[in-house]
Design a protein around this motif. Structure first.
Motif, PDB file in Angstrom:
ATOM      1  N   ASN A 137      -5.454 -13.466  30.456  1.00 25.63           N
ATOM      2  CA  ASN A 137      -5.060 -14.168  31.327  1.00 25.63           C
ATOM      3  C   ASN A 137      -7.513 -13.875  31.423  1.00 25.63           C
ATOM      4  O   ASN A 137      -7.962 -14.957  32.360  1.00 25.63           O
ATOM      5  CB  ASN A 137      -4.702 -14.592  32.570  1.00 25.63           C
ATOM      6  N   THR A 151     -10.294 -13.056  28.920  1.00 24.20           N
ATOM      7  CA  THR A 151     -10.661 -14.155  28.529  1.00 24.20           C
ATOM      8  C   THR A 151     -10.546 -15.560  28.004  1.00 24.20           C
ATOM      9  O   THR A 151     -10.346 -15.500  29.679  1.00 24.20           O
ATOM     10  CB  THR A 151      -9.499 -14.513  26.864  1.00 24.20           C
ATOM     11  N   THR A 152     -11.419 -16.583  28.082  1.00 27.59           N
ATOM     12  CA  THR A 152     -11.370 -17.904  28.460  1.00 27.59           C
ATOM     13  C   THR A 152     -11.418 -18.544  27.242  1.00 27.59           C
ATOM     14  O   THR A 152     -11.715 -17.995  25.600  1.00 27.59           O
ATOM     15  CB  THR A 152     -12.729 -17.895  29.478  1.00 27.59           C
ATOM     16  N   THR A 153     -11.428 -19.930  27.549  1.00 24.60           N
ATOM     17  CA  THR A 153     -11.303 -20.724  26.146  1.00 24.60           C
ATOM     18  C   THR A 153     -12.288 -21.791  25.955  1.00 24.60           C
ATOM     19  O   THR A 153     -12.883 -22.585  27.321  1.00 24.60           O
ATOM     20  CB  THR A 153     -10.097 -21.743  26.423  1.00 24.60           C
ATOM     21  N   ARG A 171     -14.781 -13.567  28.527  1.00 21.39           N
ATOM     22  CA  ARG A 171     -14.921 -14.438  29.739  1.00 21.39           C
ATOM     23  C   ARG A 171     -16.428 -13.865  29.568  1.00 21.39           C
ATOM     24  O   ARG A 171     -17.095 -14.218  30.023  1.00 21.39           O
ATOM     25  CB  ARG A 171     -13.970 -14.003  30.392  1.00 21.39           C
ATOM     26  N   LYS A 178     -18.766 -16.344  27.446  1.00 19.01           N
ATOM     27  CA  LYS A 178     -18.823 -17.156  28.612  1.00 19.01           C
ATOM     28  C   LYS A 178     -20.305 -17.548  29.610  1.00 19.01           C
ATOM     29  O   LYS A 178     -19.796 -17.115  30.490  1.00 19.01           O
ATOM     30  CB  LYS A 178     -17.479 -17.929  28.369  1.00 19.01           C
ATOM     31  N   ASP A 215     -16.977 -19.126  38.232  1.00 18.30           N
ATOM     32  CA  ASP A 215     -17.009 -17.986  36.647  1.00 18.30           C
ATOM     33  C   ASP A 215     -17.636 -17.277  37.007  1.00 18.30           C
ATOM     34  O   ASP A 215     -17.641 -16.502  36.179  1.00 18.30           O
ATOM     35  CB  ASP A 215     -17.979 -19.041  35.087  1.00 18.30           C
ATOM     36  N   ALA A 238     -15.100 -15.059  38.012  1.00 20.63           N
ATOM     37  CA  ALA A 238     -14.722 -14.239  37.263  1.00 20.63           C
ATOM     38  C   ALA A 238     -14.796 -13.260  36.538  1.00 20.63           C
ATOM     39  O   ALA A 238     -14.299 -12.563  35.604  1.00 20.63           O
ATOM     40  CB  ALA A 238     -14.017 -15.496  36.053  1.00 20.63           C
ATOM     41  N   HIS A 250     -13.460  -9.997  35.531  1.00 19.66           N
ATOM     42  CA  HIS A 250     -13.412  -9.162  34.522  1.00 19.66           C
ATOM     43  C   HIS A 250     -13.955  -7.645  33.855  1.00 19.66           C
ATOM     44  O   HIS A 250     -13.699  -6.620  33.683  1.00 19.66           O
ATOM     45  CB  HIS A 250     -14.569 -10.100  33.221  1.00 19.66           C
TER      46      HIS A 250
END
Length: 487
Positions: free
Chosen positions: A56, A59-61, A70, A73, A80, A83, A87
């Motif tokens: 979690n 990675t991200t979607t 992550r 993106k 972001d 995050a 990361h």
């Protein structure tokens, strides 16, 4: 597509690329002793994304449900950016060291060019589509993406006068398949990466459009492209005892001279071509995202300075000395200064011209200048706190020799610290501060994103002094209509 595993990564870089090091041509990059330690580090990063306790964070979607790294993106919110910081810090926590050229630090350069998509559209709409495609492609294919900026240093006065481009990368031919380029670039990690964003570093385009146009190109190049040769410097950690050199034997990132011997770059990989405006733009904005990840590494380096210094003075009982506390306080101030710049850069983040969220540019670039300019002094301060045994301690095998072990135990043990544990701390300190790797790392950090004068220029350019001017106008009762003259 799916995220790569470490196994996938190792298989994909053994693609027949031409790699040369220590007088030999490498047949298996992933297993060659000069590259294996850092390839294993990168493979570990890929595998971490599959672990439940890391997934979690790492990675991200995407909007269509695709799970991506992550790091790859593009940021559109402050969350972001936070995050991305988490990361990077999570990976460094797991690895137990600092690595720079592992993908997340260089992807931001493509985001910077994305911010110029309107300008690219004016030149050729294909280029704007290409940059969007490649940003998406890196994320979906989970590619190890690096940069290729630095040129071999030739006589640039000839180039600026429009006489001779020498070894600088330039376009020699165009055909229906793409552009053909010749020249050279330096890039760390190229030999074990998937692709690079290749671009010019020229700052002076005064020789004119016709003369300079062949040099004004930017493109994505696969590192296994026919005609591309990787000529690598010797590893500084190879064949060394990991106990004696715990950092350089694991985290040595190999630098490569990339020779483009008439390499074909397909049109879909061309991001700009014969465009001085695009080349100038990317140079001025290149690190508006990537400097964030870069300075995060400097923050971790500062943490290692503090930890090394603190453990060394604590084991010898010097922590209560006022002079020692003062030096440790200076190290803490250095660390917290970097942290403050990074934290504030996110808190005061700005929307970019392309609609992304970029760290506050003035705070970010000044944070980079602060971190890099102060590091040598902080490293020297750490040497003072570690002491002279940093330079004279025998190697691990000698200290472990049963014939002399009693002497080693007598003269190296301090309190609860046994001789071997104390030796390992000194070995770590030496590799952090005094080894060939330590010297190389300091020089790399100083020039990796841009030379010091360019870093200072970025800090100057991204600070708007009008507020300060207006304060003085009001306080000094100056006439508001007097124009500001800029050089």
């Amino acid at each position: 597509m799916t995220l790569m595993t470490g196994k996938d990564y190792k298989e994909t870089i053994n693609d027949g690329r031409e790699v040369y090091i220590d007088g030999e041509k490498v047949t298996n990059v992933a297993e060659h002793p000069a590259f294996k330690p850092i390839v294993d580090v990168k493979a570990r990063m890929y595998d971490m994304a599959y672990e439940p306790h890391h997934k979690n964070i790492l990675t991200t979607t995407l909007k269509d449900g695709e799970i991506v790294s992550r790091a790859y993106k593009a940021p559109t919110t402050k969350d972001d950016l936070s995050a991305i910081r988490t990361h990077v810090e999570t990976i460094l926590d797991d690895l137990g060291g600092v690595v720079y050229r592992v993908g997340d630090e260089t992807i931001g350069e493509m985001w910077s060019l994305y911010d110029a998509k309107d300008k690219l559209n004016e030149i050729d709409p294909t280029y704007a589509k290409n940059i969007e495609y490649h940003i998406d492609r890196v994320a979906r294919k989970d590619l190890f993406h690096v940069s290729a900026n630095t040129d071999p240093k030739g006589d640039r006065s000839k180039l600026f006068a429009g006489k001779n481009g020498g070894t600088l990368l330039h376009v020699v031919e165009e055909n229906d398949k793409g552009i053909i380029v010749k020249g050279a670039k330096f890039e760390t990690a190229a030999a074990y990466a998937h692709q690079a964003f290749v671009k010019p570093t020229i700052l002076d385009w005064n020789a004119g459009e016709d003369t300079m146009a062949p040099f004004a190109c930017g493109f994505i190049c696969d590192m296994g492209s026919p005609g591309l040769k990787h000529i690598c410097r010797t590893s500084l950690g190879q064949d060394k005892n990991p106990t004696d050199y715990p950092i350089s034997t694991k985290f040595e990132e190999i630098d490569t001279l990339l020779i483009f011997d008439h390499v074909l770059i397909p049109w879909e990989n061309v991001l700009f071509h014969r465009s001085l405006a695009s080349a100038a733009y990317i140079r001025s904005t290149l690190h508006r995202y990537s400097a964030f990840n870069y300075v995060l590494r400097m923050l971790r380096r500062a943490d290692y300075l503090i930890g090394t210094a603190a453990l060394n003075v604590e084991q010898t009982g010097l922590t209560q000395l006022q002079a020692v506390k003062e030096k440790l306080s200076q190290l803490i101030g250095y660390r917290e200064g970097i942290n403050a710049f990074l934290t504030a850069a996110v808190a005061n983040a700005e929307q970019s011209p392309g609609g992304l969220m970029m760290p506050n540019q003035s705070l970010l670039y000044n944070g980079r200048v602060f971190a890099l300019s102060q590091f040598p002094a902080m490293a020297h301060l750490t040497r003072e706190l570690v002491g002279g045994q940093l330079a004279v301690t025998p190697d691990y095998n000698t200290m472990s020799d049963p014939v002399i072990k009693d002497y080693i135990d007598e003269y190296y043990a301090v309190g609860d610290w046994g001789a071997q544990e104390r030796g390992k701390l000194l070995y770590f300190a030496r590799d952090l501060l005094n080894s060939s790797y330590a010297g190389h790392r300091t020089t790399f950090e100083l020039f990796a994103q841009s030379p010091p004068f360019a870093q200072q220029l970025a800090a100057f350019t991204n600070f708007d002094m009008e507020k300060q001017r207006e304060l003085v106008r009001k306080a000094a009762d100056l006439t508001p209509s007097i124009p500001v003259t800029s050089a």
